[in-house]
Design a protein around this motif. Sequence first.
Motif: not given
Lengths: 298, 271
Positions: B184, B203, B226-228, B230-232, B235, B238
């Motif tokens: 990414t 990506t 795109l649901g993913y 939200a996870l990105l 991350s 942090k």
Amino acid sequence: MIINGVTIDETFAEAFPMKATRLIITAHNAKWAMISAQAFTGFATSVIACGCEAGVERQLKGNETPDGRPGVSILIFAMGGKGLAKQVETRSGQCVLTSPTSALFSGLDSEKDIPLGQNLRYFGDGFQISKVIDGKRYWRIPVMDGEFLTQEKTGVTAAVGGGNFLVLAESQSQALAACEAAIEEMQKIPNVIMPFPGGVVRSGSKVGSKYKALNASTNDAFCPTLKGQTSNDLPAEVESIMEIVIDGLTKEDIDKAMKVGIEAVCKLGSKEGVRRISAGNYGGKLGPFHFHLQEIMS
Amino acid sequence: MSSLTFTLKEVTRQRIDCSPLTPNKLADKSLADIAKIQLVTGNLSERADALFIITEGDSQSIKFKGSNSKLDFIGHNMTKGKISVDGDVGAYFGIFMEGGLLSVKGNSFIYTGCEMKGGQIKVNGDAGDFIGGARPGRRNGMTGGTVIVTGNAGARAGDHMRRGMILIEGNTGDYCGSRMISGTIAVQGDCGRHLGYAMKRGTILLNQMPTRGITANFNDCGTHTLGYLALLFTSFKKLDTTFSRVDNFSRVRRYAGDLAGIGMGEILVKI
């Protein structure tokens, strides 16, 4: 031991070692997350014929899930890691992948893991996309409503299956009411599920059968209609017995669930027709985990 | 305990290979041992204490002071610990890095994070060409870890990148994500020409449509949630980067390409 007029038998429930995992299903809203979870955990009451035991652990708010959407946490138990992997894969593929707006994540980190989306990804027919985020691999599988997002693997842990207690009541309706009260409290305990319909089983079984093809059959010692036909010590006034079976990630989790469940039953007491609490005790043939009712309630 | 510090004595005419000066290579070494380490500079080899004033300290936390763009290979093969640099750094900053934290208060030259496998590199300035790229003739660029650039990136950021994340807070040069295999790249600013050239998978996430648009080798797949993502974005929280403060978005326009190749890459543009 007698609590509020309810006799707690000096006996123990026997449980056996299992393998378990926790999955988190999220969706557009809580309703669809629950629909997917219920589909996944359907036909998963007993390993005797279902291949696994599964149930909803609890509902999750958006701030508790990986993708920030409402979700449901479910626990799945099987007799071994391979059996668990097979059940997780087939159920994920048929019940979560197919469910509108769903996403599927591991809810358990451990050293050992089993595939979650690792093989489901092939449904993407080459259009699937892998993403590693924070050291965990996810798969984005294009589907007709958008993308199905799933984690590649989920952790597996040793667990305990088959904790139980029996509620002996004067009538069917009173046994059911007592069990409903117990389940309501037990559902608040983390790390456990009560896998039978509504958490209650009316057809408790014993190990073995007179028929060679069967490895389990009706627990005749606790069938009230057989009081005069088989050796049992059921009180004359007991007409209905129902069982609550508990699977938990640890013995301590089951201890806690049994305690709050039995407390809820005893709170109704003998005036609501509850006479005794007993447990499925198969003389040590079933498993190494013993849950002594009076110890739990002391 | 304070950091083990290397202060450059004077600006050298030749480049200096600093690859031996990492926490894992200096662990359990005395100050005298460290002083004796031979560093290649030009066609010569010099003792470390001939080039740097070495101040005793924790070898798991190394500082370079007075650094300039002639100090190459800082963080080479680093597996643990921390290196921070005051000033610019040269080429191959964090090459083959596997773990730990590498940061520079200045600019980095070409091949930052080249073929790195893990850990985190932060460039508090601009980074040169080929961030996270593969060495010439090699097929795999970075295969893990994170590179954060607070300024602008040069050309071919993520060339041959296979896994990991490159976060560019400023603009990127030409050919960003060229020959990218996976991973990414996220860019908050603008992008140069030929974005995603010969990209296979992976990506490129953009906060805005590039002023030069998307090349013809990418096909518009429409707008999506795109649901993913939200996870990105979770991350990112942090990390010490402005990406951690970017408002989460999951609505994007998706472009698939490079269709001159297998076309499995994607450019996602915030809408």
